[in-house]
Each structure stands twice: as structure tokens, then as C-alpha cells.
Design a protein around this motif. Structure first.
Motif, PDB file in Angstrom:
ATOM      1  N   TYR A   1      -0.784  -6.646  -2.908  1.00  0.00           N
ATOM      2  CA  TYR A   1      -0.312  -5.180  -3.320  1.00  0.00           C
ATOM      3  C   TYR A   1      -1.736  -4.611  -3.033  1.00  0.00           C
ATOM      4  O   TYR A   1      -1.710  -3.181  -2.721  1.00  0.00           O
ATOM      5  CB  TYR A   1       0.130  -5.414  -4.722  1.00  0.00           C
ATOM      6  N   ALA A   2      -2.891  -4.873  -3.669  1.00  0.00           N
ATOM      7  CA  ALA A   2      -3.966  -4.039  -3.785  1.00  0.00           C
ATOM      8  C   ALA A   2      -4.508  -3.892  -2.383  1.00  0.00           C
ATOM      9  O   ALA A   2      -4.713  -2.704  -1.884  1.00  0.00           O
ATOM     10  CB  ALA A   2      -5.203  -4.833  -4.435  1.00  0.00           C
TER      11      ALA A   2
ATOM     12  N   THR B   1      -2.040  -1.182  -0.706  1.00  0.00           N
ATOM     13  CA  THR B   1      -2.009   0.212  -1.169  1.00  0.00           C
ATOM     14  C   THR B   1      -3.409   0.735  -1.340  1.00  0.00           C
ATOM     15  O   THR B   1      -3.740   1.884  -1.448  1.00  0.00           O
ATOM     16  CB  THR B   1      -1.532   0.087  -2.746  1.00  0.00           C
TER      17      THR B   1
ATOM     18  N   ILE C   1      -5.545   0.166  -3.638  1.00  0.00           N
ATOM     19  CA  ILE C   1      -6.129   0.398  -5.254  1.00  0.00           C
ATOM     20  C   ILE C   1      -7.163  -1.064  -5.325  1.00  0.00           C
ATOM     21  O   ILE C   1      -6.942  -1.855  -4.882  1.00  0.00           O
ATOM     22  CB  ILE C   1      -5.045   0.646  -6.110  1.00  0.00           C
ATOM     23  N   ASP C   2      -7.659  -0.678  -6.488  1.00  0.00           N
ATOM     24  CA  ASP C   2      -8.513  -1.978  -7.122  1.00  0.00           C
ATOM     25  C   ASP C   2      -7.670  -3.029  -7.382  1.00  0.00           C
ATOM     26  O   ASP C   2      -6.561  -2.802  -7.896  1.00  0.00           O
ATOM     27  CB  ASP C   2      -9.666  -1.680  -7.891  1.00  0.00           C
ATOM     28  N   TYR C   3      -8.318  -4.273  -7.465  1.00  0.00           N
ATOM     29  CA  TYR C   3      -7.495  -5.640  -7.598  1.00  0.00           C
ATOM     30  C   TYR C   3      -7.046  -5.485  -9.333  1.00  0.00           C
ATOM     31  O   TYR C   3      -6.072  -5.935  -9.613  1.00  0.00           O
ATOM     32  CB  TYR C   3      -8.266  -6.585  -7.439  1.00  0.00           C
TER      33      TYR C   3
ATOM     34  N   THR D   1      -6.233  -2.782 -11.186  1.00  0.00           N
ATOM     35  CA  THR D   1      -5.155  -1.929 -11.387  1.00  0.00           C
ATOM     36  C   THR D   1      -3.918  -2.747 -10.869  1.00  0.00           C
ATOM     37  O   THR D   1      -2.856  -2.515 -11.329  1.00  0.00           O
ATOM     38  CB  THR D   1      -5.526  -0.582 -10.702  1.00  0.00           C
ATOM     39  N   ALA D   2      -3.911  -3.306  -9.445  1.00  0.00           N
ATOM     40  CA  ALA D   2      -3.007  -4.121  -9.113  1.00  0.00           C
ATOM     41  C   ALA D   2      -2.382  -5.161  -9.828  1.00  0.00           C
ATOM     42  O   ALA D   2      -1.358  -5.237 -10.040  1.00  0.00           O
ATOM     43  CB  ALA D   2      -3.235  -4.539  -7.711  1.00  0.00           C
TER      44      ALA D   2
ATOM     45  N   HIS E   1      -0.351  -3.117 -12.350  1.00  0.00           N
ATOM     46  CA  HIS E   1       0.996  -2.800 -11.946  1.00  0.00           C
ATOM     47  C   HIS E   1       2.049  -4.017 -11.775  1.00  0.00           C
ATOM     48  O   HIS E   1       3.054  -3.758 -11.520  1.00  0.00           O
ATOM     49  CB  HIS E   1       0.722  -2.165 -10.585  1.00  0.00           C
TER      50      HIS E   1
END
Length: 107
Positions: free
Chosen positions: A89-90, A93, A95-97, A99-100, A103
């Protein structure tokens, strides 16, 4: 079948010898047809295995396929570890790991 599996099956096919074919029941002296007994089945197979595989009857071909499959390496174990989906996902998208992980409810 994957490309790697097919590539490996070709390698196996080219490495077979007469003993392998006889022991697996692939070679039966005439590919099961009277007209085939007029030629040297084994020499023809060892010279051009793909073409001979196409010529052989279904029963012989089924045994050849079983032989090829028996020599394929085992499939790798699934690696569905915690965090794998978050890493994918990171990457997808941007985004940083950390944050992933949040999520994906993996914090």
C-alpha cells in the motif's frame, strides 16, 4: 503455468534420457501406434523431444506431463506476513510505511 514454470519444464524435457522415459511409462516402443514401430522412437525423442511429444498418443503424453510436473521445484510458500499489505500500500500510494500501517490497521 507461469513463465518460469514453463521455462523449467523445457529444461526438464531436454534433460530427459531413455531411462527416465521408460521408468515413467512414457516410452512404450511405438508411441502406442503400429505405424510408429517402423522407426526408432527413443532416438527420435532424444533428437527432437518437442516434436515427438506432439506425435505421441494422449496416454503417453499424459505420462510425460506427469513426469515433467514431478520434477518441477515446489512452489514458494506464501509470505503473507503482517505488514506485507502495508508495504504494498505504501509503495502504491507513495505514503510512508508507518502511515500505511495505520491505514491497514497494523499499528
Amino acid at each position: 503455468m507461469t513463465a518460469a514454470g514453463f521455462h523449467n519444464a523445457l529444461r526438464i524435457l531436454l534433460s530427459l534420457d531413455g531411462y527416465d522415459l521408460i521408468n515413467a511409462g512414457v516410452a512404450d516402443e511405438n508411441w502406442g501406434t503400429p505405424e510408429a514401430s517402423e522407426r526408432d522412437q527413443m532416438a527420435a525423442f532424444l533428437s527432437d523431444p518437442a516434436r515427438e511429444a506432439i506425435r505421441m498418443p494422449d496416454a503417453n503424453f499424459d505420462r510425460l506431463v506427469a513426469l515433467l510436473e514431478s520434477r518441477q521445484p515446489p512452489a514458494p510458500a506464501a509470505t503473507n506476513r503482517p505488514g506485507d499489505q502495508a508495504a504494498i500500500y505504501a509503495e502504491e500510494t507513495g505514503i510512508d510505511y508507518a502511515t500505511a500501517l495505520v491505514h491497514c490497521n497494523m499499528d
